[in-house]
Design an enzyme around this catalytic site. Structure first.
Site, mmCIF file in Angstrom:
data_model
loop_
_atom_site.group_PDB
_atom_site.id
_atom_site.type_symbol
_atom_site.label_atom_id
_atom_site.label_comp_id
_atom_site.label_asym_id
_atom_site.label_seq_id
_atom_site.Cartn_x
_atom_site.Cartn_y
_atom_site.Cartn_z
ATOM 1 C CB SER A 1 -0.968 -0.032 1.176
ATOM 2 O OG SER A 1 -1.923 1.003 1.078
ATOM 3 C CG ASP B 1 -7.149 -3.148 -3.462
ATOM 4 O OD1 ASP B 1 -7.872 -2.270 -2.948
ATOM 5 O OD2 ASP B 1 -5.919 -3.189 -3.309
ATOM 6 C CG HIS C 1 -5.998 -1.621 0.075
ATOM 7 N ND1 HIS C 1 -5.121 -1.459 -0.965
ATOM 8 C CD2 HIS C 1 -5.521 -0.866 1.099
ATOM 9 C CE1 HIS C 1 -4.170 -0.630 -0.614
ATOM 10 N NE2 HIS C 1 -4.383 -0.263 0.644
#
Length: 287
Positions: free
Chosen positions: A109, A237, A265
């Site tokens: 991320s 995601d 995610h």
């Protein structure tokens, strides 16, 4: 059955004018892997077993509490006196502190965005690059899901950051919002979040990450990345839909793209470790 490699003791390291808490798995001298987490994530989110399985493949695995998380230096909530450039310098300083000229950099991320910047601006420090659940950025990419956009527009009240159960519930609810089609293992998230709370003198400080500007945008320079690159991304995601991964794989020369079915995610859950861990160990089996 894979042998579990125990970590060394946590180590407080002076880096870039602050202190970072770091921990190594495996034997120094093996290919070094630097794990960089995302926003609000202490090193606890790189789970012991995940790190141990990488180390049991002969890797020297390094994880750390980014500033404002865990046992690393924290700042007043709402007043982070640092930038994305400082977070980048933290990662470089940690490599220096452990005597590593270069490492195999794995970023998730926001940590994946830092990893991209490292590979562009400091190519000599990045042996290989692994990007998990991240994005090159840009308005041309698919937007977040409507359900997640609604969560951001109408955020739920924050937790009582002094109350362990309240903070754990906050992270479980956050995991639900960012999850894909795989069910959320609440007992697993409870253990991780509880450990992070117990190790953090000021758990609320991690929210400072959302107020920090990113480092220099590097998407126009992704074509300069020379480090062999592996992109792994959940097919479900909701924050960075799969098109973000496809853009990374397209714009970074010779990048390999590995889909993680049903993953949202989130840090790779154990359901996909048999894909993720061999992919990383194979990718890092080079000088």
């Amino acid at each position: 059955m894979t042998e579990h490699v125990q970590p060394a003791d946590e180590r407080i390291v002076p880096v870039n004018g602050i202190e970072l808490c770091a921990q190594a798995f495996g034997t120094p001298g093996g290919p070094a892997i630097l794990l960089i987490g995302g926003a609000e994530a202490s090193m606890d989110w790189w789970e012991d077993e995940f790190c141990g399985r990488l180390a049991s493949a002969g890797r020297h695995v390094l994880r750390y509490d980014s500033r404002d998380t865990g046992r690393s230096t924290t700042f007043p909530v709402g007043e982070p006196p640092y930038t994305g450039e400082d977070q980048l310098a933290d990662a470089l300083g940690l490599l220096d502190a452990f005597g590593l000229g270069a490492a195999h950099v794995v970023g998730m991320s926001g940590g994946g965005m830092l990893a991209q910047t490292l590979a562009v601006l400091h190519p000599d420090r990045v042996a290989t690059l692994t990007l998990i659940s991240t994005s090159p950025g840009g308005s041309d990419l698919p937007p977040m899901s409507p359900a997640l956009a609604e969560r951001f527009q109408e955020p739920a009240p924050g937790p009582d950051w002094t109350d362990r159960e309240s903070v754990i519930a906050y992270f479980i609810e956050g995991e639900r919002g960012f999850a894909g089609t795989l069910p959320v293992d609440e007992s697993r998230i409870r253990l991780i979040a509880g450990r992070a709370f117990d190790r953090s003198p000021d758990p609320a400080a991690a929210t400072n990450h959302w107020m920090v500007g990113g480092a220099e945008p590097v998407r126009p320079r992704l074509g300069e990345i020379a480090a062999p690159t592996l992109v792994m991304h959940g097919t479900a995601d909701p924050l960075f839909p799969y098109g973000h991964a496809e853009a990374l794989a397209r714009e970074i020369p010779d990048a390999k793209l590995v889909p993680l079915p049903g993953v949202g995610h989130q840090m790779p859950p154990p359901e996909v470790w048999d894909t993720v861990i061999p992919a990383i160990t194979d990718h890092t089996a080079r000088d």
